[in-house]
Design a protein around this motif. Structure first.
Motif, mmCIF file in Angstrom:
data_model
loop_
_atom_site.group_PDB
_atom_site.id
_atom_site.type_symbol
_atom_site.label_atom_id
_atom_site.label_comp_id
_atom_site.label_asym_id
_atom_site.label_seq_id
_atom_site.Cartn_x
_atom_site.Cartn_y
_atom_site.Cartn_z
ATOM 1 N N LYS A 124 32.831 -69.932 6.484
ATOM 2 C CA LYS A 124 31.425 -70.285 6.237
ATOM 3 C C LYS A 124 30.537 -69.983 7.435
ATOM 4 C CE LYS A 124 31.140 -73.747 2.659
ATOM 5 N NZ LYS A 124 30.994 -75.183 2.367
ATOM 6 N N SER A 125 31.081 -70.180 8.614
ATOM 7 C CA SER A 125 30.302 -69.925 9.821
ATOM 8 C C SER A 125 30.025 -68.425 9.964
ATOM 9 C CB SER A 125 31.061 -70.437 11.042
ATOM 10 O OG SER A 125 30.325 -70.175 12.205
ATOM 11 N N SER A 162 29.001 -78.098 7.201
ATOM 12 C CA SER A 162 30.090 -77.936 8.151
ATOM 13 C C SER A 162 30.569 -76.495 8.071
ATOM 14 C CB SER A 162 31.216 -78.888 7.798
ATOM 15 O OG SER A 162 32.328 -78.586 8.579
ATOM 16 N N TYR A 163 30.575 -75.829 9.210
ATOM 17 C CA TYR A 163 30.930 -74.420 9.208
ATOM 18 C C TYR A 163 32.436 -74.196 9.222
ATOM 19 C CZ TYR A 163 26.066 -73.297 9.821
ATOM 20 O OH TYR A 163 24.726 -73.170 9.631
ATOM 21 N N VAL A 164 33.170 -75.226 9.603
ATOM 22 C CA VAL A 164 34.619 -75.097 9.626
ATOM 23 C C VAL A 164 35.192 -76.126 8.675
ATOM 24 C CG1 VAL A 164 36.665 -75.108 11.067
ATOM 25 C CG2 VAL A 164 34.477 -74.428 12.037
ATOM 26 N N GLU A 165 36.061 -75.702 7.789
ATOM 27 C CA GLU A 165 36.640 -76.669 6.868
ATOM 28 C C GLU A 165 38.137 -76.471 6.767
ATOM 29 O OE1 GLU A 165 34.206 -76.091 3.326
ATOM 30 O OE2 GLU A 165 35.050 -74.074 3.157
ATOM 31 N N GLU A 166 38.799 -77.582 6.510
ATOM 32 C CA GLU A 166 40.231 -77.530 6.327
ATOM 33 C C GLU A 166 40.501 -77.022 4.923
ATOM 34 O OE1 GLU A 166 43.965 -80.331 5.898
ATOM 35 O OE2 GLU A 166 42.320 -81.276 6.989
ATOM 36 N N ILE A 174 45.236 -75.734 8.072
ATOM 37 C CA ILE A 174 44.437 -74.530 8.318
ATOM 38 C C ILE A 174 42.958 -74.898 8.291
ATOM 39 C CG2 ILE A 174 43.916 -72.177 7.573
ATOM 40 C CD1 ILE A 174 46.532 -72.245 5.931
ATOM 41 N N ALA A 175 42.279 -74.704 9.414
ATOM 42 C CA ALA A 175 40.823 -74.898 9.454
ATOM 43 C C ALA A 175 40.192 -73.521 9.464
ATOM 44 C CB ALA A 175 40.421 -75.674 10.704
ATOM 45 N N THR A 176 39.452 -73.205 8.401
ATOM 46 C CA THR A 176 38.877 -71.860 8.313
ATOM 47 C C THR A 176 37.410 -71.868 8.708
ATOM 48 O OG1 THR A 176 38.441 -69.957 6.923
ATOM 49 C CG2 THR A 176 38.364 -72.106 5.848
ATOM 50 N N GLN A 177 36.988 -70.774 9.356
ATOM 51 C CA GLN A 177 35.614 -70.656 9.846
ATOM 52 C C GLN A 177 34.781 -69.731 8.967
ATOM 53 O OE1 GLN A 177 36.022 -69.031 13.765
ATOM 54 N NE2 GLN A 177 37.452 -70.592 14.476
#
Ligand SMILES: [Zn+2]
Lengths: 240, 340
Positions: free
Chosen positions: B38-39, A235-239, B33-36
């Motif tokens: 990793k993308s 998952s590229y977006v995580e909380e 907060i949803a962080t990107q």
């Protein structure tokens, strides 16, 4: 059924309120103003003209792309947020199908969105009793490949919709007898969008509703081209 | 007793989608907060088009979670607030559209918040602010000294002439083989290394309060490239310590110059780089060395990066002033204090 429909995937912005098949309000703006500025005031205006409040609406209908990335995102974000926050049904309709609904009934309809460098987002639809049946699914293609796929049809039966001057030139070279509706003459109509949406199933998971881009971003395209792979369920977006 | 104010706030200016419920500008009921990260790590930095796509995927989830976690429903809310700049236009627009839609759907007033003001007011969750106070904003997008003379009244004293400090960290991080965002790792390496390279401290001689980091960055990159060419192995920890040493000297020099001109009771540090341990330690030492009677305030680590809680803190001030926006609100990617 009370439907609020809007489309921002093209230059013109279109908003409509349709109640039991009757168009109560219909706003079209081809102004230079950006869709992000005008869409909510226009929705508000359309509801006021219809003597309705947003709470009266049963169904939100939105053109979900392909189209201008920013334009489609604006409409989809408004639509999914409205549906989520007010617990309304939501239907996303292909922006190309909406363009097809502009076409002549007797023809094989080829709605287009110019994607530059002689590429386009395109679909092929046939009108069958006012329902638009997809014969070739919406896809991103070179015009050359699209023409190849269309060769099996009688060119007198072909109708291209929403062609920019460059696409028009390419089409005329290939199919001199095909009918062409230019960008100027093709106005996606939210009232038609409402009608198309009526016969479709509402989305089951509003959170997962996203625009139909039909194309990866350049960065992702390059990343995969280098041989990278997503490792399974990453998952590229995580909380946090 | 006065009625409590509950503000649902949105932040999406870069690569974090965040929605929060804030009570009276001081209490965090929720801060999703949803962080990107990793993308964007796939590409070595934030790709705007990818960021915007992720915001659309996340935004309704964040709204629902924020309300759930705060145990409030729409009827309890008093206003909706959103970051409208500065930031990436495609990212800003998603938060703005979602916030405007919620405000419209529930007939709530809309508040447009400057992202930088949000970073400054994250201190509101830590301490009682005493005006005037000095603020040092350090992040991937900004390096500014801002004097805040009254609630919501900002005066920019100094700005960066080129790279933002966080940006410089990411760029030299790449040279050291550290993936974006590099700040935390460089900070850790600097803690064990020694400042042996004597990189230039740009503009510390000059009288103004502006910053510059491009000269430092170039000196760093040239040093590493030169060593590569002659096959010399440089100590990476020392490189990190030398870079950070120069950065801290520049920040300290300009900050205390500003404090001399404008003596205040509080120094508020905000933005992603305010998580830097070296910076935290150094500023505390400098204040002690000078025997200054001044409170040094850092946001808790969770509030250093971009988040909607800080937007709610700033929004409360605007709510109290009756400073509301309309449904035709648009993004302002290059918004600054001086433009308001
Ligand atoms: Zn920030």
């Amino acid at each position: 059924m009370k439907i609020l429909a809007f489309d921002t995937s093209n230059k013109p912005l279109s908003v409509a309120v349709v109640v039991d098949g009757k168009v109560l309000a219909h706003l079209e703006s081809t102004e230079k103003k950006t869709h992000s500025v005008t869409i909510l005031p226009d929705i508000k205006k359309a509801l006021t003209e219809s003597n309705l409040t947003i709470n009266d609406i049963d169904l939100i209908a939105v053109a979900k792309g392909p189209g201008s990335y920013t334009g489609v995102r604006i409409a989809v974000t408004v639509a999914k947020t409205l549906a989520d926050t007010l617990h309304k049904n939501l239907v996303g309709v292909s922006s190309l199908e909406l363009l097809a609904a502009d076409g002549d009934k007797a023809h094989i309809l080829v709605p287009l969105m110019d994607a530059r460098n002689d590429n386009a987002f395109a679909g092929v639809y046939q009108n069958s009793r006012d329902k638009f049946v997809s014969i070739i699914g919406d896809h991103h293609t070179s015009m050359e490949k699209l023409f190849e796929a269309l060769k099996e049809y009688d060119e007198n039966q072909l109708e291209f919709i929403n062609a920019t001057p460059r696409l028009q030139e390419l089409i005329q070279n290939q199919f001199p007898n095909a009918k062409i509706i230019t960008v100027e003459d093709s106005l996606p109509d939210a009232a038609k969008l409402a009608k198309l949406a009526e016969s479709k199933k509402p989305v089951t998971d509003i959170d997962d509703f996203i625009p139909t881009y039909l194309r990866l971003t350049q960065a992702e395209h390059d990343w995969y081209a280098k041989g990278h792979k997503d490792d399974g369920n990453v998952s590229y977006v995580e909380e946090v | 007793m006065e009625k409590d104010t509950l503000i649902l706030s949105f932040e999406s200016s870069c690569d974090e989608t965040s929605v929060a419920v804030i009570k009276n500008g001081k209490e965090i009921l929720s801060n999703i907060i949803a962080t990107q990260i990793k993308s964007h790590q796939r590409f070595g930095g934030v790709v705007p088009e990818v960021a915007s796509r992720h915001h659309v995927e996340e935004v309704t989830k964040c709204i629902d979670l924020a309300l759930d976690k705060a145990k409030v429903s729409y009827e309890n809310l008093d206003a909706v607030a959103v970051t409208y700049g500065p930031g990436l236009v495609g990212s800003l627009l998603i938060g703005i559209m979602a916030a405007k839609t919620v405000a419209f759907a529930h007939n709530l007033p809309l508040i447009k918040v400057n992202h930088l003001a949000g970073h400054i007011y994250s201190a509101n969750f830590v301490t009682e602010l005493q005006y005037p106070f000095m603020s040092l904003l350090v992040s991937g997008g900004h390096t500014e000294l801002v004097l805040v003379t009254a609630p919501g009244v900002f005066h920019t004293l100094g700005d960066t002439r080129d790279d933002a400090v966080g940006e410089a960290y990411d760029k030299i991080g790449r040279v050291l083989g550290i993936n974006y965002p590099a700040g935390k790792k460089v900070d850790e390496m600097a803690a064990v290394g020694n400042d042996t390279f004597n990189f230039p401290r740009a503009m510390v001689q000059e009288d103004n309060l502006d910053f510059s980091f491009s000269g430092l960055k170039s000196a760093f990159i040239n040093t590493v490239h030169h060593a590569d060419q002659v096959n010399e192995e440089l100590n990476k920890d020392d490189l990190a310590a030398s870079f950070q040493g120069a950065v801290l000297d520049i920040l300290v020099n300009k900050t205390f110059k500003a404090l001399k001109l404008h003596p205040v009771k509080q120094l508020i540090v905000g933005g992603g780089v305010s998580a830097n341990q070296g910076l935290r330690k150094r500023l505390a030492e400098e204040i002690e060395k000078r025997n200054m009677d001044m409170e040094l305030v850092f946001p808790p680590l969770r509030l250093c990066g971009d988040n909607a809680a800080m937007i709610g803190a700033m929004a409360q001030i605007q709510y109290d002033k009756g400073d509301f926006a309309e449904l035709d609100l648009n993004a302002d990617p290059s918004l600054d204090f001086d433009m308001e």
